[in-house]
Write a protein that holds these residues in place. Structure first.
Motif, PDB file in Angstrom:
ATOM      1  N   TYR A  55       0.873  -1.177   0.000  1.00 58.76           N
ATOM      2  CA  TYR A  55       0.000   0.000   0.000  1.00 58.76           C
ATOM      3  C   TYR A  55       0.907   1.222   0.000  1.00 58.76           C
ATOM      4  O   TYR A  55       1.502   1.572   1.020  1.00 58.76           O
ATOM      5  N   ALA A  56       1.043   1.855  -1.173  1.00 59.76           N
ATOM      6  CA  ALA A  56       2.065   2.893  -1.343  1.00 59.76           C
ATOM      7  C   ALA A  56       1.661   4.238  -0.774  1.00 59.76           C
ATOM      8  O   ALA A  56       2.534   5.066  -0.467  1.00 59.76           O
ATOM      9  N   GLU A  57       0.372   4.476  -0.638  1.00 57.72           N
ATOM     10  CA  GLU A  57      -0.074   5.780  -0.144  1.00 57.72           C
ATOM     11  C   GLU A  57       0.423   5.996   1.285  1.00 57.72           C
ATOM     12  O   GLU A  57       0.201   5.168   2.169  1.00 57.72           O
ATOM     13  N   GLY A  58       1.107   7.100   1.510  1.00 57.59           N
ATOM     14  CA  GLY A  58       1.665   7.389   2.839  1.00 57.59           C
ATOM     15  C   GLY A  58       3.066   6.868   3.049  1.00 57.59           C
ATOM     16  O   GLY A  58       3.715   7.200   4.037  1.00 57.59           O
ATOM     17  N   LYS A  59       3.560   6.026   2.144  1.00 59.78           N
ATOM     18  CA  LYS A  59       4.922   5.513   2.247  1.00 59.78           C
ATOM     19  C   LYS A  59       5.882   6.413   1.468  1.00 59.78           C
ATOM     20  O   LYS A  59       5.509   7.038   0.471  1.00 59.78           O
ATOM     21  N   THR A  60       7.124   6.433   1.912  1.00 56.53           N
ATOM     22  CA  THR A  60       8.157   7.110   1.144  1.00 56.53           C
ATOM     23  C   THR A  60       8.516   6.244  -0.066  1.00 56.53           C
ATOM     24  O   THR A  60       8.207   5.050  -0.120  1.00 56.53           O
ATOM     25  N   LEU A  61       9.201   6.862  -1.011  1.00 55.70           N
ATOM     26  CA  LEU A  61       9.660   6.092  -2.170  1.00 55.70           C
ATOM     27  C   LEU A  61      10.580   4.964  -1.736  1.00 55.70           C
ATOM     28  O   LEU A  61      10.490   3.838  -2.251  1.00 55.70           O
ATOM     29  N   ALA A  62      11.456   5.243  -0.767  1.00 54.84           N
ATOM     30  CA  ALA A  62      12.391   4.218  -0.289  1.00 54.84           C
ATOM     31  C   ALA A  62      11.645   3.047   0.343  1.00 54.84           C
ATOM     32  O   ALA A  62      11.986   1.881   0.118  1.00 54.84           O
ATOM     33  N   GLN A  63      10.608   3.332   1.124  1.00 52.27           N
ATOM     34  CA  GLN A  63       9.851   2.263   1.770  1.00 52.27           C
ATOM     35  C   GLN A  63       9.107   1.410   0.736  1.00 52.27           C
ATOM     36  O   GLN A  63       9.077   0.184   0.831  1.00 52.27           O
ATOM     37  N   THR A  64       8.533   2.071  -0.252  1.00 52.15           N
ATOM     38  CA  THR A  64       7.833   1.343  -1.309  1.00 52.15           C
ATOM     39  C   THR A  64       8.808   0.476  -2.098  1.00 52.15           C
ATOM     40  O   THR A  64       8.529  -0.696  -2.398  1.00 52.15           O
ATOM     41  N   THR A  65       9.963   1.043  -2.427  1.00 55.09           N
ATOM     42  CA  THR A  65      10.981   0.305  -3.184  1.00 55.09           C
ATOM     43  C   THR A  65      11.505  -0.888  -2.392  1.00 55.09           C
ATOM     44  O   THR A  65      11.654  -1.986  -2.929  1.00 55.09           O
ATOM     45  N   ASP A  66      11.775  -0.670  -1.106  1.00 57.36           N
ATOM     46  CA  ASP A  66      12.273  -1.758  -0.263  1.00 57.36           C
ATOM     47  C   ASP A  66      11.264  -2.905  -0.191  1.00 57.36           C
ATOM     48  O   ASP A  66      11.627  -4.085  -0.274  1.00 57.36           O
ATOM     49  N   THR A  81      -0.332  -0.803  -4.591  1.00 60.08           N
ATOM     50  CA  THR A  81      -1.570  -0.065  -4.810  1.00 60.08           C
ATOM     51  C   THR A  81      -1.390   1.393  -4.424  1.00 60.08           C
ATOM     52  O   THR A  81      -0.485   1.747  -3.682  1.00 60.08           O
ATOM     53  N   ARG A  82      -2.296   2.236  -4.942  1.00 59.53           N
ATOM     54  CA  ARG A  82      -2.338   3.666  -4.636  1.00 59.53           C
ATOM     55  C   ARG A  82      -0.978   4.337  -4.891  1.00 59.53           C
ATOM     56  O   ARG A  82      -0.449   5.073  -4.049  1.00 59.53           O
ATOM     57  N   SER A 104      -6.032   2.868 -12.340  1.00 59.08           N
ATOM     58  CA  SER A 104      -6.128   2.066 -11.112  1.00 59.08           C
ATOM     59  C   SER A 104      -5.098   2.465 -10.063  1.00 59.08           C
ATOM     60  O   SER A 104      -5.242   2.128  -8.892  1.00 59.08           O
ATOM     61  N   ARG A 105      -4.043   3.141 -10.509  1.00 57.03           N
ATOM     62  CA  ARG A 105      -2.884   3.498  -9.659  1.00 57.03           C
ATOM     63  C   ARG A 105      -2.181   2.251  -9.115  1.00 57.03           C
ATOM     64  O   ARG A 105      -1.626   2.258  -8.010  1.00 57.03           O
ATOM     65  N   LEU A 106      -2.184   1.194  -9.918  1.00 62.01           N
ATOM     66  CA  LEU A 106      -1.471  -0.031  -9.565  1.00 62.01           C
ATOM     67  C   LEU A 106      -0.130  -0.077 -10.281  1.00 62.01           C
ATOM     68  O   LEU A 106      -0.034   0.265 -11.461  1.00 62.01           O
ATOM     69  N   TYR A 107       0.893  -0.527  -9.554  1.00 62.67           N
ATOM     70  CA  TYR A 107       2.192  -0.810 -10.156  1.00 62.67           C
ATOM     71  C   TYR A 107       2.417  -2.302 -10.032  1.00 62.67           C
ATOM     72  O   TYR A 107       2.425  -2.850  -8.925  1.00 62.67           O
ATOM     73  N   ARG A 108       2.587  -2.965 -11.167  1.00 64.03           N
ATOM     74  CA  ARG A 108       2.693  -4.422 -11.199  1.00 64.03           C
ATOM     75  C   ARG A 108       4.053  -4.842 -11.725  1.00 64.03           C
ATOM     76  O   ARG A 108       4.529  -4.332 -12.734  1.00 64.03           O
ATOM     77  N   ILE A 109       4.666  -5.777 -11.017  1.00 58.82           N
ATOM     78  CA  ILE A 109       5.908  -6.396 -11.479  1.00 58.82           C
ATOM     79  C   ILE A 109       5.618  -7.876 -11.684  1.00 58.82           C
ATOM     80  O   ILE A 109       5.331  -8.608 -10.734  1.00 58.82           O
ATOM     81  N   GLY A 110       5.656  -8.305 -12.932  1.00 64.24           N
ATOM     82  CA  GLY A 110       5.353  -9.694 -13.225  1.00 64.24           C
ATOM     83  C   GLY A 110       3.908 -10.035 -12.942  1.00 64.24           C
ATOM     84  O   GLY A 110       3.039  -9.164 -12.851  1.00 64.24           O
ATOM     85  N   GLN A 111       3.658 -11.310 -12.772  1.00 63.48           N
ATOM     86  CA  GLN A 111       2.308 -11.805 -12.519  1.00 63.48           C
ATOM     87  C   GLN A 111       2.412 -13.121 -11.778  1.00 63.48           C
ATOM     88  O   GLN A 111       3.359 -13.880 -11.946  1.00 63.48           O
TER      89      GLN A 111
END
Length: 252
Positions: A55-66, A81-82, A104-111
């Protein structure tokens, strides 16, 4: 790690191809993986049949990436998401094989490697203003390997639009119904189809809609028996609820 990898690990130990101490070492990282400030729940796939999503909303870029880094390492795929377009630009540099959808504001890597033999899930939204929530649900399902049929702009103000698609809706394995305003669409569908109906209220509407609260209360008070209701704008939650139902059915 998923069920097939875990089964393969146990088979190697059983056959004597892998010493138990080496298998134990691999299993030490099974419950979670630490990555920066994040403790990714890498065990969730085995427990629930769907991996942790970021859940990316409220996270920093570093936290989302990690978090994405840990989940890709564990599963070979990941979903966030978000995600804002600005964050997505940076994620595409870090994960160039990923893809971003601005609706959708989804970022998908693979499936995910799963597939389902069941009929498609119908994702139905009352108006095009509900599309961000509908696409969050639909694309989460597709990430998990489920088939999706989309029905857009079929709100109850023009009931003939729903009735014209009734045969297709009745053929669905599950119906996810998404609506704002007064939130009547799930009640209508709940009275027309036999499949489970998952209702998603959205914050679309004028003042008395109260940012989705009136739609939520309408759905909770539906006279259509057995309607399941998730939180406001929670397309992701509706998709995972549908996947829990699908996971009880035989896979392809």
């Amino acid at each position: 790690m998923n069920e097939s990898k875990l089964a393969d690990l146990l088979a190697q130990v059983s056959a004597g191809a892998l010493p138990p101490d080496q298998a134990l070492e691999r299993l030490r990282t099974l419950p979670f993986a630490e990555s920066g400030q994040v403790l990714a729940d890498t065990h969730r796939m085995i427990r629930q049949g769907f991996p942790e999503a970021v859940y990316a909303e409220g996270k920093t870029l570093a936290q989302t990436t990690d978090a994405l880094t840990a989940l890709v390492a564990a599963h070979g795929s990941a979903l966030a998401t978000r995600v804002t377009s600005e964050v997505a630009t940076s994620l595409l540099q870090r994960f160039p094989t990923g893809s971003y959808d601005s609706v959708s504001r989804l970022y998908r890597i693979g499936q995910m490697s799963a597939s389902f033999s069941s009929a498609p899930v119908a994702v139905v939204c009352a108006g095009t203003s509900d599309l961000p929530v509908a696409e969050e649900a639909a694309q989460t399902l597709e990430f998990a390997g489920a088939k999706v049929n989309r029905f857009t702009d079929v709100g109850v103000a023009g009931l003939h639009r729903v009735l014209a698609r009734l045969d297709d809706l009745r053929a669905a394995s599950i119906v996810i119904a998404i609506a704002g305003m007064e939130g009547a669409l799930p009640s209508v569908l709940g009275g027309l189809v036999a499949a489970p109906v998952i209702a998603v209220p959205t914050s679309v509407g004028y003042g008395a809609n109260l940012h989705g609260i009136s739609a939520l209360l309408s759905m909770l008070n539906s006279c259509a028996s057995g309607l399941t209701v998730v939180n406001i704008n929670n397309g992701f939650g509706a998709a995972v609820a549908a996947l829990r139902i699908l996971n009880m059915q035989p896979k392809a």
